[in-house]
Scaffold this active site. Structure first.
Site, mmCIF file in Angstrom:
data_model
loop_
_atom_site.group_PDB
_atom_site.id
_atom_site.type_symbol
_atom_site.label_atom_id
_atom_site.label_comp_id
_atom_site.label_asym_id
_atom_site.label_seq_id
_atom_site.Cartn_x
_atom_site.Cartn_y
_atom_site.Cartn_z
ATOM 1 N N LYS A 1 0.788 -1.241 0.000
ATOM 2 C CA LYS A 1 0.000 0.000 0.000
ATOM 3 C C LYS A 1 0.820 1.292 0.000
ATOM 4 O O LYS A 1 0.300 2.373 0.267
ATOM 5 C CB LYS A 1 -1.018 0.053 1.164
ATOM 6 C CG LYS A 1 -1.843 -1.176 1.369
ATOM 7 C CD LYS A 1 -2.325 -1.816 0.095
ATOM 8 C CE LYS A 1 -3.386 -1.026 -0.627
ATOM 9 N NZ LYS A 1 -3.678 -1.669 -1.952
ATOM 10 N N HIS B 1 7.109 -7.310 -2.314
ATOM 11 C CA HIS B 1 6.885 -6.674 -1.007
ATOM 12 C C HIS B 1 7.841 -7.263 0.025
ATOM 13 O O HIS B 1 7.657 -7.063 1.222
ATOM 14 C CB HIS B 1 5.453 -6.920 -0.528
ATOM 15 C CG HIS B 1 4.395 -6.193 -1.297
ATOM 16 N ND1 HIS B 1 4.490 -4.868 -1.620
ATOM 17 C CD2 HIS B 1 3.199 -6.615 -1.785
ATOM 18 C CE1 HIS B 1 3.395 -4.494 -2.282
ATOM 19 N NE2 HIS B 1 2.606 -5.534 -2.403
ATOM 20 N N SER C 1 -4.806 2.606 4.391
ATOM 21 C CA SER C 1 -4.959 1.981 3.080
ATOM 22 C C SER C 1 -4.979 0.448 3.211
ATOM 23 O O SER C 1 -5.795 -0.233 2.575
ATOM 24 C CB SER C 1 -3.809 2.431 2.177
ATOM 25 O OG SER C 1 -3.961 1.922 0.881
HETATM 26 P P1 A3P Z 1 -5.083 4.672 -0.832
HETATM 27 O O1 A3P Z 1 -5.738 3.418 -0.357
HETATM 28 O O2 A3P Z 1 -4.593 5.529 0.287
HETATM 29 O O3 A3P Z 1 -5.915 5.443 -1.803
HETATM 30 P P2 A3P Z 1 -0.204 -0.294 -3.707
HETATM 31 O O4 A3P Z 1 -0.193 -0.135 -5.184
HETATM 32 O O5 A3P Z 1 1.146 -0.361 -3.087
HETATM 33 O O6 A3P Z 1 -1.129 -1.380 -3.279
HETATM 34 O O7 A3P Z 1 -0.765 1.059 -3.099
HETATM 35 C C1 A3P Z 1 -2.119 1.430 -3.273
HETATM 36 C C2 A3P Z 1 -2.271 2.848 -2.771
HETATM 37 O O8 A3P Z 1 -1.637 3.737 -3.718
HETATM 38 C C3 A3P Z 1 -3.728 3.280 -2.687
HETATM 39 O O9 A3P Z 1 -3.765 4.253 -1.644
HETATM 40 C C4 A3P Z 1 -3.918 3.891 -4.068
HETATM 41 O O10 A3P Z 1 -5.016 4.752 -4.158
HETATM 42 C C5 A3P Z 1 -2.605 4.644 -4.200
HETATM 43 N N1 A3P Z 1 -2.301 4.998 -5.598
HETATM 44 C C6 A3P Z 1 -2.315 4.200 -6.679
HETATM 45 N N2 A3P Z 1 -2.017 4.892 -7.792
HETATM 46 C C7 A3P Z 1 -1.811 6.161 -7.399
HETATM 47 C C8 A3P Z 1 -1.488 7.362 -8.093
HETATM 48 N N3 A3P Z 1 -1.329 7.384 -9.407
HETATM 49 N N4 A3P Z 1 -1.354 8.500 -7.362
HETATM 50 C C9 A3P Z 1 -1.510 8.483 -6.027
HETATM 51 N N5 A3P Z 1 -1.824 7.373 -5.320
HETATM 52 C C10 A3P Z 1 -1.973 6.235 -5.992
#
Ligand code: A3P
Length: 307
Positions: free
Chosen positions: A56, A116, A146
């Site tokens: 996340k 991860h 998140s």
């Molecule tokens: P939130 O749940 O806070 O919105 P991962 O890809 O490591 O699983 O992380 C997911 C998190 O990154 C989510 O956070 C998601 O919304 C955010 N995320 C994904 N793409 C993004 C982008 N282009 N800009 C900002 N945040 C992004």
């Protein structure tokens, strides 16, 4: 290309995968732990690029940025496949589907690889081959929120219970991939020993162009200013939220239930303030200060502009 088989996922009961088990002191999905040898013996190639994060922290975001760089800013090329096929997930193991290692073994070079894993569990071959790793770290509170929502979406993860309960487990490292503290500090401490570019989600949010330029420099690639702007635009939260190749809408609902919350949920720095109570925040701060005491790694839990 060996595609990750989303159809096969429909034949599986995702709750059968909820069990976590310890691996060298770190909790992980039992399937990963039971098949660990395959990951441990993974053969890296010198031109692999690894995207490493605690869950996340912006894995999908950085994966899309790096793939856009490798596709020289061609959005259509980046739409060739879902992100989990373009950037296989090294340690992933879901019965009936190819594992991350199996996907990677037949992938053409240069390979982009998602992981991860905490640094001490990275396969040795990655360091032997002197591979480049882009590590993205995100502040503990936003990751916790998140991850909490993510646990409610992913039916293969344990039920997180109420937020209070989840925060307690999270701060104790009692969640999949273990302690956020150990993860971010472990990677930070080794960033000069190996070829690691250590970036922060909050910096990317504040000024994506500046951070993408750092990635380009690290990857020894050059690009025109207008192409860099195109990457910034293509990888903005709004664009990614609407892009089926990155928003995980291609994963069956039974596995990833996006009916109440989306994978692309909020995408900001500081959302924890909308979810933590005053008491939860106090307890969190106390735990945070205890576990980060003496570390020279600093995070911003809010920024002035969320572009
Ligand atoms: P939130 O749940 O806070 O919105 P991962 O890809 O490591 O699983 O992380 C997911 C998190 O990154 C989510 O956070 C998601 O919304 C955010 N995320 C994904 N793409 C993004 C982008 N282009 N800009 C900002 N945040 C992004």
């Amino acid at each position: 290309m060996l595609r990750f088989d989303t159809d096969k996922m429909k034949d599986l009961d995702p709750t059968s995968l909820q069990h976590l088990a310890p691996l060298h002191g770190v909790l992980m999905g039992k399937e990963i732990v039971e098949n660990w040898k395959e990951v441990e013996q993974f053969q890296a190639r010198p031109d692999d690029v690894y995207i490493s994060t605690y869950p996340k922290a912006g894995t999908t975001w950085m994966s899309e940025i790096v793939d856009m760089i490798f596709c020289e800013g061609d959005q259509e090329k980046c739409r060739r496949e879902a992100i989990y096929n373009r950037v296989p997930y090294l340690e992933l193991r879901i019965p009936g589907s190819p594992s991350g290692v199996e996907q990677l073994q037949v992938a053409p070079s240069p390979r982009l690889v998602k992981t991860h894993l905490p640094i001490h569990l990275m396969p040795e071959s990655i360091w032997d081959k002197n591979c480049k790793v882009i590590y993205v770290a995100r502040n503990a509170k936003d990751v916790a929120v998140s991850y909490f929502f993510f646990h409610n979406m992913v039916k293969a993860l344990p039920d997180p219970g109420p937020l209070d309960h989840f925060l307690n487990n999270y701060n104790k490292g009692n969640v999949s991939y273990g302690s956020w503290y150990d993860h971010v500090n472990g990677w930070w401490e080794k960033r000069q020993e190996y070829r690691i570019l250590y970036l922060f989600y909050e910096d990317l949010k504040e000024n994506p162009k500046r951070e993408i330029l750092k990635v380009l420099h690290f990857l020894e690639k050059e690009m025109s200013d207008s192409l860099v702007d195109k990457i910034v635009q293509h990888t903005s939260f709004q664009e990614m939220k609407n892009n089926e190749m990155v928003n995980y809408k291609t994963i069956p609902n039974e596995f990833l239930d996006q009916s109440e919350t989306s994978f692309m949920r909020k995408g900001i720095a500081g959302d924890w303030k909308n979810h933590f109570t005053v008491a939860q925040n106090e307890i969190f701060d106390e735990e945070y200060n205890r576990q980060m005491a003496g570390k020279n790694l600093h995070f911003r839990t809010e920024i002035n502009v969320n572009i």
